[in-house]
Write a protein that holds these residues in place. Structure first.
Motif, mmCIF file in Angstrom:
data_model
loop_
_atom_site.group_PDB
_atom_site.id
_atom_site.type_symbol
_atom_site.label_atom_id
_atom_site.label_comp_id
_atom_site.label_asym_id
_atom_site.label_seq_id
_atom_site.Cartn_x
_atom_site.Cartn_y
_atom_site.Cartn_z
ATOM 1 N N THR A 91 0.864 -0.862 -0.271
ATOM 2 C CA THR A 91 0.121 -0.460 0.107
ATOM 3 C C THR A 91 1.100 1.264 0.443
ATOM 4 O O THR A 91 2.076 1.433 1.121
ATOM 5 C CB THR A 91 -0.846 0.368 0.977
ATOM 6 N N LEU A 92 0.777 2.705 -1.075
ATOM 7 C CA LEU A 92 1.289 3.471 -1.033
ATOM 8 C C LEU A 92 0.744 4.507 -1.038
ATOM 9 O O LEU A 92 -0.074 4.537 -1.569
ATOM 10 C CB LEU A 92 1.897 3.310 -2.276
ATOM 11 N N TYR A 93 0.910 5.495 -0.029
ATOM 12 C CA TYR A 93 0.566 6.922 0.168
ATOM 13 C C TYR A 93 1.384 7.468 -0.786
ATOM 14 O O TYR A 93 2.857 7.627 -0.574
ATOM 15 C CB TYR A 93 0.172 6.974 1.589
ATOM 16 N N ILE A 138 -0.915 -2.575 -4.682
ATOM 17 C CA ILE A 138 -0.377 -3.402 -5.806
ATOM 18 C C ILE A 138 0.220 -5.201 -5.084
ATOM 19 O O ILE A 138 0.399 -5.477 -3.342
ATOM 20 C CB ILE A 138 1.650 -2.841 -5.493
ATOM 21 N N VAL A 139 0.045 -5.962 -5.920
ATOM 22 C CA VAL A 139 -0.259 -7.543 -5.527
ATOM 23 C C VAL A 139 0.969 -7.576 -6.553
ATOM 24 O O VAL A 139 1.630 -7.628 -7.270
ATOM 25 C CB VAL A 139 -1.025 -8.366 -4.903
ATOM 26 N N ILE A 140 2.422 -8.649 -5.688
ATOM 27 C CA ILE A 140 2.700 -9.114 -5.944
ATOM 28 C C ILE A 140 3.704 -10.549 -5.169
ATOM 29 O O ILE A 140 3.056 -10.741 -4.055
ATOM 30 C CB ILE A 140 4.806 -8.261 -6.156
ATOM 31 N N ASN A 141 4.535 -11.175 -5.486
ATOM 32 C CA ASN A 141 4.523 -12.364 -5.437
ATOM 33 C C ASN A 141 6.018 -12.616 -4.574
ATOM 34 O O ASN A 141 6.546 -12.692 -5.473
ATOM 35 C CB ASN A 141 4.030 -13.779 -6.159
ATOM 36 N N GLU A 142 6.528 -13.214 -3.226
ATOM 37 C CA GLU A 142 7.844 -12.763 -3.063
ATOM 38 C C GLU A 142 8.509 -12.538 -1.942
ATOM 39 O O GLU A 142 7.284 -12.566 -0.879
ATOM 40 C CB GLU A 142 8.114 -11.217 -3.509
ATOM 41 N N THR A 143 9.374 -12.931 -1.230
ATOM 42 C CA THR A 143 9.891 -12.551 -0.043
ATOM 43 C C THR A 143 9.935 -11.790 0.532
ATOM 44 O O THR A 143 10.153 -10.821 -0.129
ATOM 45 C CB THR A 143 11.596 -13.253 -0.262
ATOM 46 N N GLU A 144 9.837 -11.755 2.168
ATOM 47 C CA GLU A 144 9.352 -11.038 2.818
ATOM 48 C C GLU A 144 10.583 -9.941 3.072
ATOM 49 O O GLU A 144 10.633 -8.570 2.549
ATOM 50 C CB GLU A 144 9.246 -11.333 4.150
ATOM 51 N N GLU A 145 12.597 -10.417 2.212
ATOM 52 C CA GLU A 145 13.508 -9.475 2.670
ATOM 53 C C GLU A 145 13.124 -8.810 1.241
ATOM 54 O O GLU A 145 13.299 -7.514 1.664
ATOM 55 C CB GLU A 145 14.168 -10.403 2.461
#
Length: 199
Positions: free
Chosen positions: A12-14, A54-61
């Motif tokens: 989530t970006l503001y 925005i939805v992505i599939n990634e590692t937390e790092e």
């Protein structure tokens, strides 16, 4: 789940409402070869500030580093990331099916009721239904309607609300009460160490 395993994250970006923001943000993802699964932008609860989901599939790092990088953009006020469990989210879908299929086949009517779909346009040749839910539910209805001459289908990007959050507007107001307004515009206070914006 450890932070080296990939999973779905909602970022989530503001941001300030400035021309070219989508392009600049997309470039940050493409440079890192990260695929954006879903992107939505809309006004936020704070006047003059836009919200990107925005939805992505990634590692937390990777996601943590990405949010830090995004926050370096002058017009980005704050970037949050959350797992699916930490947000309330929905996607919307529209389905166009032949009207005769709806009126003549009881299973179709039952399907639409089961998934909470409601008619938005009814014509002699086709009917358009809308529904909202998680992607799995929308995909399941799409697959089911494919057997009944589904003419057209479109799904929206994700919209999401962070569960444990008082909203950005309150944080912004708190800051404005303690600092001059110009500082907000210049974005000097919005680094990772600033506890004012911790949600």
């Amino acid at each position: 789940m450890n932070n080296m395993e990939k999973q779905e994250y909602t970022i989530t970006l503001y941001t300030e409402n400035s021309i070219g923001m989508i392009g600049r943000i997309s470039t940050i993802f493409s440079r890192r070869k990260i695929n954006i699964e879903s992107l939505n932008t809309s006004p936020s609860e704070a006047e003059g500030i836009h919200r990107f989901t925005i939805v992505i599939n990634e590692t937390e790092e990777v996601v943590r580093k990405l949010c830090r990088q995004i926050e370096k953009q002058v017009e980005v006020l704050k970037a949050y990331y959350n797992t699916n469990d930490e947000v309330i989210w929905q996607e919307q879908a529209l389905y166009k099916v032949p009207t005769e299929v709806v009126t003549e086949k009881a299973p179709v009517e039952r399907l639409l009721r089961q998934y909470g779909a409601s008619a938005v346009v009814i014509r002699n040749d086709y009917t358009v239904f809308e529904t909202a839910g998680h992607r799995e539910e929308i995909d399941a209805l799409t697959d089911a309607l494919a057997e009944y001459n589904l003419i057209e289908f479109v799904r929206s990007a994700r919209i999401a609300i962070i569960k444990d959050s008082e909203g950005f507007h309150k944080k912004l107001k708190e800051f404005e009460e303690t600092e001059p307004a110009e500082e907000v515009v210049e974005n000097r206070y919005l680094n990772k160490q600033d506890k004012v914006f911790t949600m």
